[in-house]
Scaffold this active site. Structure first.
Site, PDB file in Angstrom:
ATOM      1  N   HIS A  82      40.928  53.500  42.056  1.00  0.00           N
ATOM      2  CA  HIS A  82      41.650  52.128  42.105  1.00  0.00           C
ATOM      3  C   HIS A  82      41.861  51.601  40.777  1.00  0.00           C
ATOM      4  O   HIS A  82      41.124  51.591  39.769  1.00  0.00           O
ATOM      5  CB  HIS A  82      40.774  51.246  42.829  1.00  0.00           C
ATOM      6  N   ASP A 161      38.905  40.137  52.347  1.00  0.00           N
ATOM      7  CA  ASP A 161      39.568  40.711  51.238  1.00  0.00           C
ATOM      8  C   ASP A 161      41.362  40.302  51.491  1.00  0.00           C
ATOM      9  O   ASP A 161      42.098  40.141  50.536  1.00  0.00           O
ATOM     10  CB  ASP A 161      39.381  41.958  50.600  1.00  0.00           C
ATOM     11  N   ARG A 168      45.451  34.568  46.986  1.00  0.00           N
ATOM     12  CA  ARG A 168      45.339  34.470  45.688  1.00  0.00           C
ATOM     13  C   ARG A 168      46.664  34.845  44.978  1.00  0.00           C
ATOM     14  O   ARG A 168      47.171  34.075  43.801  1.00  0.00           O
ATOM     15  CB  ARG A 168      44.340  35.359  45.093  1.00  0.00           C
ATOM     16  N   SER A 183      36.951  42.050  45.063  1.00  0.00           N
ATOM     17  CA  SER A 183      38.005  42.426  45.610  1.00  0.00           C
ATOM     18  C   SER A 183      38.057  43.944  45.796  1.00  0.00           C
ATOM     19  O   SER A 183      38.218  44.468  46.699  1.00  0.00           O
ATOM     20  CB  SER A 183      39.374  41.741  45.368  1.00  0.00           C
ATOM     21  N   LYS A 187      36.341  46.824  48.487  1.00  0.00           N
ATOM     22  CA  LYS A 187      37.370  47.655  49.462  1.00  0.00           C
ATOM     23  C   LYS A 187      36.701  49.301  49.128  1.00  0.00           C
ATOM     24  O   LYS A 187      36.659  49.861  50.088  1.00  0.00           O
ATOM     25  CB  LYS A 187      38.610  47.492  48.679  1.00  0.00           C
TER      26      LYS A 187
HETATM   27  N1  URA Z   1      43.093  44.957  42.951  1.00  0.00           N
HETATM   28  C1  URA Z   1      42.511  44.596  44.069  1.00  0.00           C
HETATM   29  O1  URA Z   1      42.282  45.300  44.899  1.00  0.00           O
HETATM   30  N2  URA Z   1      42.110  43.436  44.071  1.00  0.00           N
HETATM   31  C2  URA Z   1      42.320  42.688  42.831  1.00  0.00           C
HETATM   32  O2  URA Z   1      41.848  41.486  42.793  1.00  0.00           O
HETATM   33  C3  URA Z   1      43.150  43.063  41.723  1.00  0.00           C
HETATM   34  C4  URA Z   1      43.531  44.290  41.741  1.00  0.00           C
END
Ligand code: URA
Length: 436
Positions: A82, A161, A168, A183, A187
């Site tokens: 990620h 999220d 956000r 966040s 995930k």
């Molecule tokens: N990627 C995410 O999943 N969340 C964030 O806050 C920033 C990047």
């Protein structure tokens, strides 16, 4: 307990308890708290921050807002990668078919575009029919069938999220370390992978502008992983300049496919994809050194196996795999405008934020959480840093569906290019690696 008291406590910079964080997240998900209170709380967190303990509690509460995928015996093998967000950052799309073709199972929850940055979901959903709205059962069976699946944080996977992410995006509260860390890590844990690799970006096009801040964010995420029993490796990389040449949605998918077909062998996208692939492959203990791992990766591209895996992914998630050989199946933009240089010299820098801002004006990103995005628009960089241009050469191309927006985007693109008479030294992509 009252939400207004939780907002007030955070506004005063006090530490929230586990009960308060859990109450905030459950009120968010069951919709008993209005968006304006959630937004006020996000702004209080932005100004006051959170301790490591609060951030871990928030991460846990977000995970518990939905299901956690249990891949049972496969868990330890599954890898998830990620990025904290960048411009032209398509490394997830170039990397995961490669890893899946190497026999490493991938289960990934991605995000939509956030702020000025692009989102893997938006990019993939520019493929007509492709959908990331997978249920837990669909994710599991797809990983078992083809070795990779990309879902999103809606439905019953980290729903908290999904709501916070969208709020956000439109309340200027993205660039907060505890909010990014919770966040991303929530995930990753909910998606059930045993090995998590994070790309933590710094620079003009990232949420963390300075490398030292990206290192702090990386360390925070690795520590939260440890508290929640997950092995996280965080790689801190540069986002001063857009990655690759394409910035947009469908044009980034096309560039990724060109890489997977073996038509892009050098440059930042190839380098970073190889670097991340090496990190993932060496974690499997099947490769004795980086060179063997790299040769294997190159062979997966050369043999067509990586591209074949991407086709399988497209088909499994509802898209038409014929698009890989026929790019005209993507929605096409009405205008193609070439921007020419008015001077000669080496390109010293291309400001990632300015290019991203120009793309957002074209409609490649959202202003409001309910906005539709235009998959077909974007900017292609005909020149990158270190390349020489003569006056009159095309430096970039704008793909657009609106003449006025094209003019606005053009202004940002021209401003983004900096020149020098000397050839600049190549930029280092990896700044640091934080291991678990
Ligand atoms: N990627 C995410 O999943 N969340 C964030 O806050 C920033 C990047």
């Amino acid at each position: 307990m009252r939400i207004v008291d939780i907002i007030d406590k955070k506004k005063k910079g006090l530490e929230l308890t586990e009960e308060e964080i859990n109450y905030f997240i459950s009120s968010l998900v069951d919709k008993t708290m209005p968006d304006y209170q959630a937004s006020a709380w996000l702004m209080a967190v932005w100004f006051r921050g959170m301790s490591e303990n609060e951030t871990a509690l928030l991460t846990k509460a977000i995970i518990n807002s939905g299901e956690v995928i249990n891949f049972e015996s496969l868990t330890d093998k599954i890898v998830d990668k990620h990025s904290t967000g960048g411009v032209g950052d398509k490394v997830t799309i170039t990397l995961i078919p490669l890893l899946a073709a190497a026999g490493i199972p991938i289960a990934k929850l991605s995000g939509k575009g956030l702020g000025h940055t692009g989102g893997t979901i938006d990019k993939l959903e520019s493929i007509p029919g492709f959908s990331c709205a997978l249920t837990v059962e669909e994710m599991k069976s797809q990983v078992n069938n083809i070795g990779l699946a990309i879902g999103q944080q809606t439905g019953n996977l980290t729903p908290a999220d999904g709501i916070l992410y969208a709020l956000r995006d439109v309340t200027a509260t993205i660039d907060s370390m505890p909010l990014i860390a919770s966040s991303v890590v929530s995930k990753k844990i909910a998606a059930g992978a045993g090995n998590i690799i994070l790309d933590v970006k710094y620079g003009s096009g990232a949420f963390m502008k300075k490398p030292e801040d990206a290192v702090k964010l990386a360390e925070l995420m690795v520590k939260i992983g440890k508290r929640l029993n997950k092995s996280i490796t965080a790689v801190v990389t540069s986002m001063e300049e857009p990655l690759g040449r394409a910035i947009g949605n469908s044009i980034e998918i096309i560039e990724s496919m060109e890489f997977l077909k073996g038509n892009i062998k050098t440059g930042d996208i190839a380098q970073l994809t190889y670097d991340f692939a090496k990190i993932a492959l060496l974690q499997t203990d099947k490769f004795k050194d980086e060179e063997t791992a790299l040769n294997y990766v190159k062979e997966l591209i050369h043999s067509g196996k990586a591209m074949e895996k991407f086709k399988e992914l497209i088909k499994a998630q509802g898209g038409n795999p014929d698009i890989t050989d026929n790019y005209s199946l993507f929605k096409q933009p009405s205008y193609k405008v070439e921007i020419k240089s008015d001077k000669s010299g080496y390109i010293k820098k291309i400001d990632a934020y300015k290019i991203a801002y120009g793309c957002k004006l074209l409609g490649a990103g959202r202003e409001k959480k309910t906005d539709d995005i235009d998959y077909s628009v974007g900017v292609y960089l005909n020149k990158k840093s270190g390349e020489f241009v003569n006056s009159g050469d095309v430096i970039c191309t704008i793909f657009s569906n609106n003449e006025d927006k094209t003019e606005l985007c053009k202004k940002y693109c021209i401003e983004a290019f900096e020149y020098d008479i000397e050839k600049p030294s190549p930029q280092k992509e990896i700044y640091d690696i934080i291991k678990p």
